[in-house]
Scaffold this motif. Structure first.
Motif, PDB file in Angstrom:
ATOM      1  N   SER A  70      54.532  80.568 106.010  1.00 32.78           N
ATOM      2  CA  SER A  70      55.439  80.426 104.871  1.00 32.78           C
ATOM      3  C   SER A  70      54.751  80.526 103.525  1.00 32.78           C
ATOM      4  O   SER A  70      55.415  80.442 102.485  1.00 32.78           O
ATOM      5  CB  SER A  70      56.164  79.077 104.952  1.00 32.78           C
ATOM      6  N   SER A  73      56.198  82.898 100.732  1.00 34.15           N
ATOM      7  CA  SER A  73      57.498  82.481 100.202  1.00 34.15           C
ATOM      8  C   SER A  73      57.382  81.201  99.374  1.00 34.15           C
ATOM      9  O   SER A  73      58.014  81.074  98.320  1.00 34.15           O
ATOM     10  CB  SER A  73      58.486  82.258 101.353  1.00 34.15           C
ATOM     11  N   ALA A 127      60.499  79.146 109.729  1.00 31.52           N
ATOM     12  CA  ALA A 127      61.732  78.626 109.133  1.00 31.52           C
ATOM     13  C   ALA A 127      61.543  78.359 107.646  1.00 31.52           C
ATOM     14  O   ALA A 127      62.408  78.703 106.818  1.00 31.52           O
ATOM     15  CB  ALA A 127      62.160  77.346 109.857  1.00 31.52           C
ATOM     16  N   THR A 130      61.680  81.496 105.470  1.00 29.55           N
ATOM     17  CA  THR A 130      63.032  81.955 105.155  1.00 29.55           C
ATOM     18  C   THR A 130      63.706  81.052 104.128  1.00 29.55           C
ATOM     19  O   THR A 130      64.322  81.525 103.164  1.00 29.55           O
ATOM     20  CB  THR A 130      63.886  82.008 106.435  1.00 29.55           C
ATOM     21  N   ARG A 133      62.078  81.288 100.485  1.00 28.28           N
ATOM     22  CA  ARG A 133      62.439  82.543  99.813  1.00 28.28           C
ATOM     23  C   ARG A 133      63.902  82.491  99.376  1.00 28.28           C
ATOM     24  O   ARG A 133      64.256  82.933  98.276  1.00 28.28           O
ATOM     25  CB  ARG A 133      62.217  83.727 100.749  1.00 28.28           C
ATOM     26  N   GLY A 134      64.769  81.940 100.238  1.00 25.40           N
ATOM     27  CA  GLY A 134      66.178  81.826  99.888  1.00 25.40           C
ATOM     28  C   GLY A 134      66.404  80.928  98.691  1.00 25.40           C
ATOM     29  O   GLY A 134      67.221  81.241  97.811  1.00 25.40           O
ATOM     30  N   ASN A 238      61.073  87.530  94.481  1.00 30.30           N
ATOM     31  CA  ASN A 238      60.735  88.401  95.610  1.00 30.30           C
ATOM     32  C   ASN A 238      59.261  88.787  95.616  1.00 30.30           C
ATOM     33  O   ASN A 238      58.872  89.741  96.295  1.00 30.30           O
ATOM     34  CB  ASN A 238      61.598  89.674  95.584  1.00 30.30           C
TER      35      ASN A 238
END
Length: 330
Positions: A70, A73, A127, A130, A133-134, A238
């Motif tokens: 991770s 992110s 996890a 994701t 980044r979200g 991003n």
């Protein structure tokens, strides 16, 4: 003859990664005259500082038998939070603190999933990759944050002739080296990664070791996020995509074993520079971006294969030694 053979075998084992780095540097210098330019080497150092800081955090985790998918992110999330903080307050120190705190919070959550709930590190950090980044995209509504003002000094500035990101990298590398080689925590990391059951039996608080490793990794990721956004002069939700894989590649190339219990700061630094030099020379020679991805993937595969073969050789050597000891006792 045997003494000489053992000597060269030891030299090859301990210093081969540095020989490869020197050889690659020479090849890159011959492959493109622009490689040795001051501007190019300065750019390499600034770019490498971020991924190498991530690689040092990855090294701590891998040595202890864990990993972090991770970090790229979380870097982006920490970076956009730090940028927003600076634009709201004008304080670089507060922005850096927010970035570090964000990295710590995300990694504490990773530690809870891995150490408390016993989730595999691969799944837990995937996890978080994701989610982080979200959150970064949701917070910025998918838009880049621009007009950063003096925030860029951290990533683009220098103290004398030394770029500020390199100063951060040197400080973090020294800290990591000290932790691994001169503290009980460092010895515990190697013990937990080498054999967790034996570490528990010897009285090591494995739960605490894992949490501490993730927290330190969070600090490193937070700092890397601030430096990255400062260098590119924008808050990019991003940004830093696949940086986690670059960090893992650097650590593995540098001799950190995926099986845990083995790794050095010097090896990781060498691995990071090898990856950085390869990327740079491919860019200078206009190698197709798709081909660059193939090269990077091939390097990762070769590094993992080498790690597996080295692990098997170590296991075989240990077994032979144990059999010899048993025969001597008889």
């Amino acid at each position: 003859m045997k003494l000489g053979s053992n000597f060269w075998s030891t030299v090859k084992k301990k210093y081969s990664i540095y020989m490869i780095l020197v050889g690659l540097f020479i090849v890159c210098s011959l492959a493109n005259p622009n490689f040795l330019s001051v501007n190019n080497l300065t750019n390499i150092s600034r770019q490498l500082s971020v991924t190498t800081i991530l690689a040092l955090g990855a090294t701590l985790l891998i040595i202890s038998g864990m990993l972090d998918l991770s970090s790229g992110s979380v870097l982006a999330l920490a970076g956009v939070f730090a940028v927003s903080t600076y634009k709201a307050t004008g304080s670089l120190l507060l922005a850096l603190s927010v970035g570090i705190l964000t990295g710590i919070v995300c990694n504490v959550i990773n530690a809870i999933m891995v150490s408390t709930f016993k989730a595999p590190p691969f799944i837990a950090t995937l996890a978080m990759l994701t989610v982080a980044r979200g959150v970064a995209l949701l917070y910025t509504k998918g838009q880049n944050i621009l007009q950063l003002g003096k925030f860029t000094e951290l990533g683009q500035g220098s103290i004398g002739v030394i770029p500020i990101p390199i100063i951060f990298l040197i400080a973090i590398a020294i800290l990591t080296w000290y932790l691994l080689n001169h503290t009980r925590f460092g010895r515990s990391l190697y013990a937990v990664g080498g054999n967790e059951e034996a570490a528990i039996a010897s009285g090591i608080n494995v739960h605490k070791v894992k949490y501490t490793a993730f927290i330190i990794n969070g600090i490193f990721v937070g700092i890397a996020g601030v430096l990255f956004m400062s260098r590119v002069n924008a808050g990019l939700p991003n940004g830093a995509i696949n940086y986690e894989f670059t960090a893992l590649t650097a650590a593995i190339i540098g001799g950190t074993s995926f099986s845990g219990g083995i790794g050095t700061v010097g090896g990781t630094l060498a691995g990071a520079f090898i990856v950085g030099f390869l990327d740079n020379i491919m860019n200078l020679n206009n190698v197709d971006s798709y081909m660059q991805q193939i090269v990077r993937g091939t390097i990762i595969a070769l590094a993992v294969i080498y790690d597996i073969r080295s692990r098997n050789r170590r296991a075989k050597a240990t077994l032979v030694k144990a059999e010899d000891l048993g025969a001597d006792k008889k």
